[in-house]
Design an enzyme around this catalytic site. Structure first.
Site, mmCIF file in Angstrom:
data_model
loop_
_atom_site.group_PDB
_atom_site.id
_atom_site.type_symbol
_atom_site.label_atom_id
_atom_site.label_comp_id
_atom_site.label_asym_id
_atom_site.label_seq_id
_atom_site.Cartn_x
_atom_site.Cartn_y
_atom_site.Cartn_z
ATOM 1 N N HIS A 72 -7.962 -6.221 1.731
ATOM 2 C CA HIS A 72 -8.666 -5.479 2.791
ATOM 3 C C HIS A 72 -9.652 -4.508 2.147
ATOM 4 C CE1 HIS A 72 -5.999 -6.161 6.567
ATOM 5 N NE2 HIS A 72 -6.213 -7.266 5.893
ATOM 6 N N TYR A 200 -6.497 1.942 13.205
ATOM 7 C CA TYR A 200 -5.757 3.185 13.476
ATOM 8 C C TYR A 200 -6.416 3.810 14.699
ATOM 9 C CZ TYR A 200 -3.598 2.968 8.810
ATOM 10 O OH TYR A 200 -2.883 2.594 7.707
ATOM 11 N N PRO A 292 4.518 7.249 8.084
ATOM 12 C CA PRO A 292 3.897 5.973 7.692
ATOM 13 C C PRO A 292 2.374 5.905 7.881
ATOM 14 C CG PRO A 292 5.222 5.712 9.687
ATOM 15 C CD PRO A 292 5.453 7.089 9.205
ATOM 16 N N LYS A 296 1.793 4.996 2.821
ATOM 17 C CA LYS A 296 1.972 5.524 1.462
ATOM 18 C C LYS A 296 3.399 5.449 0.916
ATOM 19 C CE LYS A 296 -2.148 6.293 0.652
ATOM 20 N NZ LYS A 296 -2.709 5.177 -0.061
ATOM 21 N N TYR A 384 -6.763 6.451 0.479
ATOM 22 C CA TYR A 384 -6.173 5.262 1.094
ATOM 23 C C TYR A 384 -5.955 4.152 0.067
ATOM 24 C CZ TYR A 384 -4.861 2.176 4.890
ATOM 25 O OH TYR A 384 -4.136 1.356 5.722
#
Ligand SMILES: Cc1cc2nc3c(=O)[nH]c(=O)nc-3n(C[C@H](O)[C@H](O)[C@H](O)COP(=O)(O)OP(=O)(O)OC[C@H]3O[C@@H](n4cnc5c(N)ncnc54)[C@H](O)[C@@H]3O)c2cc1C
Length: 389
Positions: A72, A200, A292, A296, A384
């Site tokens: 991704h 998200y 979550p 991580k 990220y």
């Protein structure tokens, strides 16, 4: 029995550490409380940072991950019906890999079996002893008998509820904790993911996450009350609520189906200091938990494994204990940065029961800043994809 490193816990931390040590010629025994089937049925993380991907390759278990995992290059952030993308590749030159924790664990168990390394399941009453001496040992009950495992070091990879952390005396141990006033209701379904990348979503009805394991297996979450039970939510109720929280164009594309797993996870930030006491070294969820948001948990476990593996290798290969001496400070320095990111991203994306009009306006301003500022996007992308080890 005798081994060099006794590993308590056969989750991803314990198995990855065991496999890396095995390849470095260091003997380990893994003691796990549950059966293998139970460990493999736990649906958890699915997004791997580059650091974990590299460790899997170094452990000799990267082949299936590289074949079946999905790269991704970015992620989508939705705010109501508006959506923007954080381009990891453009901003950092790096990406993440989508590959389920169950698959990571399966690959590690298979490699351990193939190497003839010892993994003992269904161990009860596992207890480390004499951790402040040069000759620690672990006792446990298995198949009706008490066993003793002598070792040089104990790796506490036994998760948040495991016994190892409690071995650090209370006068030495400091625990930091933050609980969030909501949970995540998660559903796994054999349907194609709604998008190629994770979404998200912050919506007036609460947070939602559209995630995936592969092209035919999707993982979706919605923020829920802590008092909810999965039984309160029929599949139809879940899908209806998810549709209301994601942008309309994604909601129209969403393919739904029966849930094959449904569970609620509370959200918590937790850190235990120090992560080392005498010959005991904590790794992963045994020492810290993150909410979550931002994926991580498994990745922080991997960074601990990286530091501990290298410290043990240095000890056994070079007779140099500096890595072990500094393990706790080194691991914690990265952990706290990751705790900060997970807390920040959770605060940005969820609706809080006590959120004032001011808090909400600040949250919206922060989302707008992230949408409009390349510097803000770079900071997010850097976290990220994973901070360097
Ligand atoms: C519902 C859920 C969803 C999650 N989603 C994500 C996500 O999307 N992204 C992400 O990055 N992370 C996620 N996480 C976190 C991630 O799964 C954990 O960080 C990861 O499993 C940590 O690995 P670990 O090996 O340190 O601990 P664990 O996976 O907890 O493994 C510890 C092992 O120790 C064993 N054990 C416990 N007590 C004993 C004992 N007394 N004796 C012997 N063995 C014992 C346990 O049975 C277990 O197998 C999620 C966690 C949960 C619970």
């Amino acid at each position: 029995m005798r081994t060099q490193v006794a590993i308590i816990g056969g989750g991803p931390s314990g198995l990855l550490l065991g496999q890396l040590l095995h390849r470095a010629g260091i003997d380990t025994v893994v003691l796990e409380r549950r059966s293998r089937d139970y460990v493999l049925s736990r649906i958890r993380a699915g997004v791997l940072e580059t650091g974990l991907v590299d460790l899997m390759r170094e452990a000799g278990v990267g082949e299936r991950m590289d074949r079946e995992g999905f790269i991704h290059d970015g992620t989508l952030i939705a705010n109501g019906d508006e959506q923007f993308r954080i381009d990891f590749e453009k901003l950092t030159g790096r990406h993440v890999m989508v590959y389920g924790q169950t698959e990571v664990t399966r690959d590690l168990y298979e490699a351990r079996d193939a190497a003839g390394a010892v993994t003992l399941h269904d161990c009860r009453g596992v207890k480390p002893h004499d951790l402040d001496t040069a000759a620690p040992f672990v006792t446990f009950l298995r198949e009706g008998k008490v066993h003793r495992l002598d070792c040089d070091f104990v790796a506490g990879c036994d998760g948040y509820h495991g016994p190892c952390r409690q071995e650090i005396p209370t006068e030495v141990r400091r625990e930091y904790e933050k609980t969030y006033p909501f949970g995540w209701l998660g559903v796994l379904s054999e349907t194609p993911p709604v998008a190629d990348e994770l979404i998200y979503a912050n919506s007036a009805r609460g947070f939602a996450l559209c995630s995936m394991r592969n092209a035919r297996l999707s993982r979706y979450y919605i923020q829920c009350d802590l008092s909810d039970s999965p039984d309160d939510w029929t599949d139809d109720m879940f899908w209806d609520e998810l549709r209301r929280r994601i942008p309309a164009e994604a909601a129209e594309r969403l393919e739904t189906g029966p849930s094959i797993e449904k569970s609620i996870a509370p959200l918590r930030s937790f850190v235990c200091e120090p992560m080392r006491w005498g010959r005991l070294f904590l790794c992963g969820d045994a020492a810290h938990i993150v909410p979550p948001t931002g994926a991580k948990g498994l990745n922080t476990a991997a960074s601990d494994v990286h530091y501990l593996y290298n410290a043990l290798k240095r000890f056994y290969h070079d007779r140099d204990d500096a890595g072990l001496e500094h393990y706790s400070e080194t691991a914690l320095a990265r952990i706290w940065k990751t705790e900060r990111f997970s807390w920040w991203f959770s605060s940005l994306m969820h609706r809080y029961p006590d959120q004032s009009e001011f808090d909400l306006a600040i949250q919206q301003a922060e989302l707008a800043f992230l949408r409009d500022s390349e510097a803000a996007q770079t900071a997010m992308a850097e976290n990220y994809v994973g901070l360097p080890y």
